[in-house]
Design a protein around this motif. Structure first.
Motif, mmCIF file in Angstrom:
data_model
loop_
_atom_site.group_PDB
_atom_site.id
_atom_site.type_symbol
_atom_site.label_atom_id
_atom_site.label_comp_id
_atom_site.label_asym_id
_atom_site.label_seq_id
_atom_site.Cartn_x
_atom_site.Cartn_y
_atom_site.Cartn_z
ATOM 1 N N TYR A 184 27.183 -65.435 -62.683
ATOM 2 C CA TYR A 184 28.487 -65.766 -63.075
ATOM 3 C C TYR A 184 29.363 -64.601 -62.833
ATOM 4 O O TYR A 184 29.451 -63.525 -63.227
ATOM 5 C CB TYR A 184 28.496 -65.869 -64.626
ATOM 6 C CG TYR A 184 27.597 -67.140 -65.385
ATOM 7 C CD1 TYR A 184 27.910 -68.593 -65.298
ATOM 8 C CD2 TYR A 184 26.158 -66.934 -65.433
ATOM 9 C CE1 TYR A 184 27.296 -69.416 -65.865
ATOM 10 C CE2 TYR A 184 25.268 -67.963 -65.829
ATOM 11 C CZ TYR A 184 25.807 -69.362 -66.017
ATOM 12 O OH TYR A 184 25.228 -70.223 -66.354
ATOM 13 N N PRO A 185 30.305 -64.890 -61.850
ATOM 14 C CA PRO A 185 31.230 -63.754 -61.370
ATOM 15 C C PRO A 185 32.129 -63.504 -62.504
ATOM 16 O O PRO A 185 32.517 -64.202 -63.256
ATOM 17 C CB PRO A 185 31.960 -64.549 -60.223
ATOM 18 C CG PRO A 185 31.216 -65.824 -60.005
ATOM 19 C CD PRO A 185 30.507 -66.241 -61.094
ATOM 20 N N LYS A 186 32.517 -62.008 -62.385
ATOM 21 C CA LYS A 186 33.290 -61.296 -63.518
ATOM 22 C C LYS A 186 34.684 -62.035 -63.282
ATOM 23 O O LYS A 186 35.530 -61.823 -64.092
ATOM 24 C CB LYS A 186 33.239 -60.009 -63.279
ATOM 25 C CG LYS A 186 31.946 -59.402 -63.521
ATOM 26 C CD LYS A 186 31.768 -57.847 -63.411
ATOM 27 C CE LYS A 186 30.310 -57.244 -63.589
ATOM 28 N NZ LYS A 186 30.394 -55.790 -63.420
ATOM 29 N N ASP A 187 34.996 -62.173 -62.159
ATOM 30 C CA ASP A 187 36.711 -62.743 -61.932
ATOM 31 C C ASP A 187 36.723 -64.116 -62.184
ATOM 32 O O ASP A 187 37.635 -64.896 -61.739
ATOM 33 C CB ASP A 187 37.090 -62.634 -60.371
ATOM 34 C CG ASP A 187 36.150 -63.194 -59.480
ATOM 35 O OD1 ASP A 187 35.079 -64.129 -60.002
ATOM 36 O OD2 ASP A 187 36.255 -63.264 -58.308
ATOM 37 N N SER A 188 35.737 -64.878 -63.105
ATOM 38 C CA SER A 188 35.905 -66.359 -63.552
ATOM 39 C C SER A 188 35.746 -67.286 -62.355
ATOM 40 O O SER A 188 36.368 -68.205 -62.579
ATOM 41 C CB SER A 188 37.046 -66.345 -64.345
ATOM 42 O OG SER A 188 38.452 -66.379 -63.516
ATOM 43 N N GLY A 189 35.196 -66.888 -61.338
ATOM 44 C CA GLY A 189 35.082 -67.688 -60.223
ATOM 45 C C GLY A 189 33.933 -68.697 -60.600
ATOM 46 O O GLY A 189 33.387 -68.774 -61.600
ATOM 47 N N GLN A 190 33.508 -69.539 -59.703
ATOM 48 C CA GLN A 190 32.556 -70.458 -59.791
ATOM 49 C C GLN A 190 31.140 -69.823 -59.972
ATOM 50 O O GLN A 190 30.964 -68.917 -59.073
ATOM 51 C CB GLN A 190 32.331 -71.713 -58.782
ATOM 52 C CG GLN A 190 33.880 -72.419 -58.564
ATOM 53 C CD GLN A 190 33.962 -73.341 -60.010
ATOM 54 O OE1 GLN A 190 32.826 -73.886 -60.422
ATOM 55 N NE2 GLN A 190 35.028 -73.566 -60.452
ATOM 56 N N PRO A 191 30.232 -70.291 -60.854
ATOM 57 C CA PRO A 191 28.989 -69.697 -60.716
ATOM 58 C C PRO A 191 28.311 -70.122 -59.771
ATOM 59 O O PRO A 191 28.340 -71.223 -59.089
ATOM 60 C CB PRO A 191 28.260 -70.386 -62.225
ATOM 61 C CG PRO A 191 29.125 -71.724 -62.317
ATOM 62 C CD PRO A 191 30.538 -71.407 -61.869
ATOM 63 N N TYR A 192 27.079 -69.461 -59.326
ATOM 64 C CA TYR A 192 26.287 -69.828 -58.147
ATOM 65 C C TYR A 192 25.058 -69.240 -58.415
ATOM 66 O O TYR A 192 24.522 -68.372 -59.157
ATOM 67 C CB TYR A 192 27.066 -69.206 -57.008
ATOM 68 C CG TYR A 192 27.029 -67.819 -57.042
ATOM 69 C CD1 TYR A 192 25.888 -66.905 -56.365
ATOM 70 C CD2 TYR A 192 28.287 -66.980 -57.418
ATOM 71 C CE1 TYR A 192 26.065 -65.499 -56.278
ATOM 72 C CE2 TYR A 192 28.133 -65.756 -57.514
ATOM 73 C CZ TYR A 192 27.500 -64.962 -56.956
ATOM 74 O OH TYR A 192 27.346 -63.737 -56.834
#
Length: 604
Positions: A184-192
């Motif tokens: 889960y990216p810290k910059d609120s990007g899409q999880p992957y």
């Protein structure tokens, strides 16, 4: 590297002067064509009928030049009309690409005389090419879609994070369960999901033998090397058992992405020092995860050339990952070789002339004709010998050179395949509106229609499992923006005979998009008639041929006369009588200099 002033010959200077002249002519031609395309030519032709004749004469001249070009590269039949030219435009583009490729090769050969690369003294080899029936069959074959037989069907609408296909993890340093955790990216990007072999890629050690120079192993002759066609699980297991005994293997893929939205791998080539394998990935698609036993074993070097896309395709289609990659493209780049392509390396190091004839072939064909089998096999047959020679050069240039190549190769291996949604807001998707708007200098008035058409095209490509360019080529979108067809015949006139199933079955939707985004259409009743296909010819002319209400008859006639004169000047007049400071030419060429005269003199 440019030559010093002392070493520059007269021919070098002549070539530079000629290149500058040609580049200037091409640049001005491109600028003029782009700005002419932004004019309302439909209105100009109706306001000044003589313009139509001038354009037709110019079209015939360009058609003649195109035929001369095609004959120069072996074309047998002339194109007879501009419509035929448009229909075959992609093929003609391939001819241009081939000419550029050959030019690049010959320049490599020319400049090689002045570089440290010494050509091999062994006789030059090449594949014998069989033309005629094969080329015709490749171009016209109506091939059944192999993806319909895949165990897992592609879901083109699914844009959720791609979960790696791995069911087990050979050569693991951390477990499969731990490797498949969601990030889960810290910059609120899409999880992957991260690359499940990322830790192994970063921490596995290459064999010590790689960092020691050795005598290159000469490849076996092409004719005397076994070519093994692998199309059953039993043959796959036999090949895998043999590969486990190797210290390095060469790998390449052949991919198809025209009649598929995301594409799929059709063939995998693997070569050892003594064997060439051709793996039918269409029938063994669900079996190939077993190759991770070799592909992720750091003790076995995997040699690719330009593996950037290959790494993604292996993950997406088969759940395959690569640990221990040596990419010969990065080696050529670090060594600053004058050519970086595989064709260049084959020529310089192995005296082998690689054919590009089947580079764009349809690899879904089964059975594959012998010339295509030979072409595919040649991509990996010599690659291990090239690896030997590049590695020795890297070591001779300093240990940091080899480490740089291995670092770039690791970075490639750490890539992750991800599904991508269509980016309507920014137009940055493949086939999106952003690139097209910049390429064509689309006006603000055209932008809503361009955005709507590209979004519709992407939706249809996902629905019909075709590429966006197969559904509706870029050139067709440009034609639609300029001509704004409001009926089926008009659409056919722009797209040509090869209309995709998606457009054929949904042409009403496409026409509706055009009408809804055309500011010139204001009659709601006629719009409804156009969409339903019931509009008659006079109603169509009422809508398409609207003229500015503020222009009276006399002024219109004067404008028509001036436009006719300027058109004649562009297409017919000698360069020395071109209007120097015409407002019309200024709008086309961007300034008030005598650029039109230069353009005519240097036309190519």
């Amino acid at each position: 590297m440019s030559a010093s002033p002392q070493s520059r010959t007269t021919s070098d200077l002549d070539l530079e002067a000629y290149n500058a002249r040609v580049f200037s002519a091409v640049l001005k031609t491109t600028q003029a064509a782009s700005k002419l395309a932004s004019q309302d030519l439909t209105y100009h032709k109706r306001a000044a009928p003589d313009v139509t004749g001038a354009i037709e004469r110019c079209s015939k001249r360009l058609l003649g030049l195109t035929n001369v070009l095609l004959k120069a590269v072996g074309g047998k039949e002339d194109l007879t009309s501009v419509d035929e030219l448009v229909e075959k435009w992609s093929t003609i583009g391939e001819v241009n690409d081939t000419l550029f490729e050959k030019t690049d090769t010959y320049l490599d050969m020319l400049t090689n005389r002045k570089s440290e690369l010494a050509p091999s003294t062994t006789p030059t080899q090449s594949l014998k090419r069989k033309r005629g029936k094969l080329d015709s069959a490749m171009a016209n074959a109506n091939i059944a879609r192999p993806q319909l037989n895949f165990q897992t069907q592609a879901d083109n609408y699914n844009t959720s994070p791609f979960r790696p296909l791995l069911t087990k993890k050979p050569n693991a340093m951390i477990s499969l369960e731990e490797s498949l955790k969601m990030e889960y990216p810290k910059d609120s990007g899409q999880p992957y999901y991260r690359n499940p072999y990322q830790y192994e890629i970063e921490n596995a050690k290459f064999p010590k033998s790689m960092k020691k120079p050795s005598k290159p192993v000469e490849p076996m002759t092409f004719e005397n090397t076994a070519a093994n066609w692998i199309d059953t699980p039993e043959k796959l297991r036999t090949m895998l058992k043999s590969l486990k005994n190797e210290t390095e293997i060469a790998v390449d893929l052949e991919h198809h992405d025209n009649r598929s939205y995301i594409g799929f791998v059709c063939l995998m080539q693997i070569s050892t020092r003594s064997q060439d394998y051709l793996v039918d990935t269409l029938v063994l698609r669900s079996e190939l995860e077993e190759l991770n036993d070799v592909f992720t074993d750091p003790r076995i070097i995997k040699v690719f050339h330009g593996a950037n896309s290959d790494i993604i395709w292996l993950q997406r289609d088969f759940g395959l990952y690569v640990v221990g990659l040596f990419d010969t493209y990065h080696a050529a780049k670090v060594l600053n070789l004058e050519g970086k392509s595989l064709g260049y390396l084959l020529d310089i190091f192995c005296s082998f002339k690689a054919s590009k004839e089947y580079q764009l072939a349809d690899w879904r064909i089964r059975p594959l004709p012998q010339p295509m089998l030979d072409y595919a096999r040649s991509d990996t047959h010599y690659l291990l010998n090239i690896y030997d020679k590049l590695r020795n050069r890297l070591l001779a240039s300093g240990a940091d050179k080899l480490e740089s190549v291995l670092s770039s190769s690791r970075k490639e291996c750490k890539q992750r395949y991800e599904r991508l949604p269509y980016d309507h807001e920014h137009g940055l998707s493949f086939g999106g509106w952003k690139m097209l708007s910049e390429k064509w200098a689309v006006t603000e008035e055209m932008m809503p229609m361009l955005k709507a058409i590209t979004q519709w095209r992407d939706f249809m490509a996902r629905k019909y499992d075709d590429s966006v360019n197969y559904v509706l080529p870029n050139r067709a979108i440009f034609g639609i923006l300029k001509s704004k067809p409001v009926n089926v015949p008009g659409m056919i006139g722009i797209i040509g005979k090869n209309i995709s199933e998606a457009v054929r079955e949904n042409v009403d939707e496409l026409l509706k998009i055009i009408v809804q985004n055309d500011p010139g259409v204001t009659r709601v009743d006629s719009v409804r008639e156009i969409i339903s296909g019931r509009v008659n010819e006079s109603d169509t002319e009422q809508i398409v041929d609207q003229k500015p209400a503020s222009v009276d008859t006399k002024e219109s006639e004067e404008i028509a006369r001036k436009r006719t004169a300027l058109a004649e000047e562009l297409f017919s007049a000698p360069s020395d009588v071109m209007t120097a400071k015409s407002q019309f030419w200024g709008s086309i060429f961007g300034d008030n200099q005598r650029q039109p005269a230069e353009y005519v003199q240097h036309e190519v």
